[in-house]
Scaffold this motif. Structure first.
Motif, short mmCIF file in Angstrom:
data_model
loop_
_atom_site.label_atom_id
_atom_site.label_comp_id
_atom_site.label_asym_id
_atom_site.label_seq_id
_atom_site.Cartn_x
_atom_site.Cartn_y
_atom_site.Cartn_z
N LEU A 141 35.16 38.33 12.66
CA LEU A 141 34.92 39.63 13.29
C LEU A 141 33.53 40.21 12.97
CD1 LEU A 141 38.39 41.33 12.68
CD2 LEU A 141 37.55 40.29 14.80
N HIS A 142 32.86 39.66 11.98
CA HIS A 142 31.58 40.23 11.56
C HIS A 142 30.53 40.28 12.68
CE1 HIS A 142 32.39 39.64 6.97
NE2 HIS A 142 32.84 40.79 7.43
N PRO A 143 30.31 39.20 13.44
CA PRO A 143 29.30 39.29 14.52
C PRO A 143 29.64 40.37 15.54
CG PRO A 143 29.86 37.01 14.06
CD PRO A 143 30.87 37.85 13.33
N LEU A 144 30.94 40.48 15.87
CA LEU A 144 31.35 41.49 16.84
C LEU A 144 31.17 42.89 16.27
CD1 LEU A 144 32.57 42.22 19.55
CD2 LEU A 144 34.86 41.91 18.56
N ALA A 145 31.46 43.06 14.99
CA ALA A 145 31.28 44.37 14.35
C ALA A 145 29.82 44.80 14.41
CB ALA A 145 31.77 44.32 12.90
N LYS A 146 28.93 43.87 14.17
CA LYS A 146 27.49 44.17 14.25
C LYS A 146 27.09 44.55 15.66
CE LYS A 146 22.96 42.14 13.29
NZ LYS A 146 22.24 40.92 12.80
N GLN A 147 27.66 43.83 16.65
CA GLN A 147 27.33 44.09 18.05
C GLN A 147 27.82 45.47 18.48
OE1 GLN A 147 25.71 41.67 20.10
NE2 GLN A 147 25.45 43.39 21.49
N LEU A 148 29.02 45.86 18.07
CA LEU A 148 29.57 47.16 18.45
C LEU A 148 28.83 48.31 17.75
CD1 LEU A 148 33.41 46.48 18.59
CD2 LEU A 148 31.77 46.60 20.47
N GLN A 196 25.65 48.28 17.06
CA GLN A 196 24.41 48.39 17.83
C GLN A 196 24.68 49.08 19.17
OE1 GLN A 196 22.38 44.66 18.27
NE2 GLN A 196 20.76 45.50 19.56
N LEU A 197 25.81 48.76 19.77
CA LEU A 197 26.18 49.38 21.04
C LEU A 197 26.33 50.89 20.90
CD1 LEU A 197 27.13 49.17 24.01
CD2 LEU A 197 29.44 48.77 23.13
N GLU A 198 26.98 51.33 19.83
CA GLU A 198 27.16 52.77 19.62
C GLU A 198 25.80 53.46 19.46
OE1 GLU A 198 29.44 56.02 16.75
OE2 GLU A 198 29.54 53.88 16.27
N CYS A 199 24.88 52.83 18.77
CA CYS A 199 23.54 53.41 18.60
C CYS A 199 22.83 53.54 19.96
CB CYS A 199 22.71 52.54 17.66
SG CYS A 199 23.31 52.53 15.95
N PHE A 200 22.99 52.56 20.80
CA PHE A 200 22.36 52.59 22.12
C PHE A 200 22.94 53.71 22.98
CE2 PHE A 200 19.38 49.33 23.57
CZ PHE A 200 19.25 48.56 22.43
N CYS A 201 24.21 54.03 22.77
CA CYS A 201 24.91 54.98 23.65
C CYS A 201 24.88 56.42 23.14
CB CYS A 201 26.37 54.55 23.82
SG CYS A 201 26.57 52.97 24.67
N THR A 202 24.17 56.68 22.06
CA THR A 202 24.10 58.04 21.49
C THR A 202 23.64 59.04 22.54
OG1 THR A 202 23.60 57.13 19.31
CG2 THR A 202 23.09 59.45 19.68
N ARG A 203 24.39 60.15 22.66
CA ARG A 203 24.10 61.25 23.59
C ARG A 203 24.03 60.78 25.04
NH1 ARG A 203 20.85 62.47 19.21
NH2 ARG A 203 19.02 61.56 20.19
N THR A 204 24.93 59.89 25.39
CA THR A 204 25.06 59.46 26.79
C THR A 204 26.54 59.56 27.18
OG1 THR A 204 25.52 57.10 26.39
CG2 THR A 204 23.20 57.79 26.42
N ARG A 205 26.82 59.32 28.42
CA ARG A 205 28.20 59.37 28.89
C ARG A 205 29.07 58.30 28.25
NH1 ARG A 205 28.51 57.78 35.08
NH2 ARG A 205 30.73 57.75 34.53
N SER A 259 28.87 57.42 24.99
CA SER A 259 28.91 57.55 23.53
C SER A 259 30.34 57.62 22.99
CB SER A 259 28.14 58.81 23.10
OG SER A 259 28.69 59.97 23.70
N LYS A 260 31.22 58.28 23.70
CA LYS A 260 32.60 58.45 23.21
C LYS A 260 33.33 57.12 23.13
CE LYS A 260 36.83 61.09 24.04
NZ LYS A 260 37.49 62.12 24.89
N ILE A 261 33.29 56.35 24.19
CA ILE A 261 34.01 55.08 24.19
C ILE A 261 33.35 54.07 23.26
CG2 ILE A 261 32.78 54.07 26.18
CD1 ILE A 261 35.52 52.91 27.04
N ALA A 262 32.01 54.09 23.17
CA ALA A 262 31.31 53.18 22.25
C ALA A 262 31.65 53.51 20.80
CB ALA A 262 29.80 53.27 22.48
N HIS A 263 31.74 54.80 20.50
CA HIS A 263 32.11 55.21 19.14
C HIS A 263 33.55 54.77 18.83
CE1 HIS A 263 32.57 57.64 15.54
NE2 HIS A 263 33.68 58.15 16.06
#
Length: 214
Positions: free
Chosen positions: A46-53, A55-64, A66-70
């Motif tokens: 799960l470690h590679p996926l955890a790292k990817q998610l 990064q995804l949350e960081c990309f989605c900060t203050r966007t529509r 952000s909630k689902i990425a978080h």
């Protein structure tokens, strides 16, 4: 919330696609694996996926997104924390059950992007219709036959050249009167004239006759 730039919008979409591909790849790889391992060993997968998610949350900060990425990042982070010290042996295929919530969220994201693409297509089509209508109108105007450059009937008849034997017509007039010469001259006029056009032709004839006789 300010509109995102095209570059950032595409970057977020790319991040979602990459995280989704990694999640599904892990899901299908474990689905048919019958080996038994402790949960703590499965965490390594799960470690590679955890790292990817993350990064995804960081990309989605203050966007529509952000909630689902978080939510996705938080879920996997908690899952890793829970399993990291668990030594219970389970089938590797059990990991597919734990990935279920992420699979569901990625499906929701895919549906949202499909709606966005559909709305964008409708908007583009709506914006294009006035231009299409304008273009079709211009094409229709170009397709119309050009109006014939006809002169008014009076000008045409005035400019009619008398027959070469006009002097013979004058000489052969029974009475020498204009009306008698006019009767013979009519044979040289264009056919199918209206009464108004005949009157105009007669007036032109009289002018021409007077010029010849003077």
């Amino acid at each position: 919330m300010k509109p995102l730039s095209k570059v950032r919008t595409e970057a977020i979409h790319t991040q979602f696609i990459e995280a989704s591909n990694l999640t599904h790849a892990l899901y299908y790889a474990c689905d048919t694996d019958s080996k038994y391992l402790p949960y703590s060993k499965l965490v390594t997968l799960l470690h590679p996926l955890a790292k990817q998610l993350h990064q995804l949350e960081c990309f989605c900060t203050r966007t529509r997104w952000s909630k689902i990425a978080h939510r996705m990042n938080r879920y996997l982070s908690v899952l890793v924390e829970v399993l990291i010290g668990n030594q219970i042996n389970v089938s590797v295929s059990n990991l597919t059950i734990l990935l279920g919530p992420l699979i569901k969220d990625f499906r929701l994201v895919k549906q949202e992007y499909a709606k966005i693409d559909s709305s964008s297509s409708v908007a583009q089509e709506t914006n294009r219709k006035p231009e299409d209508a304008k273009q079709k109108l211009e094409e229709a105007e170009l397709a119309k036959p050009l109006p014939s450059q006809k002169q008014p009937m009076r000008d045409v008849l005035v400019n009619i050249s008398p027959p070469e034997n006009i002097n013979d017509l004058i000489a052969s007039g029974l009475t020498g009167k204009p009306e008698d010469i006019w009767t013979r001259y009519q044979a040289y006029l264009p056919p199918h004239l209206t009464q108004e056009e005949v009157k105009i032709a007669y007036d032109s004839f009289i002018v021409m006759l007077e010029e010849l006789l003077n």
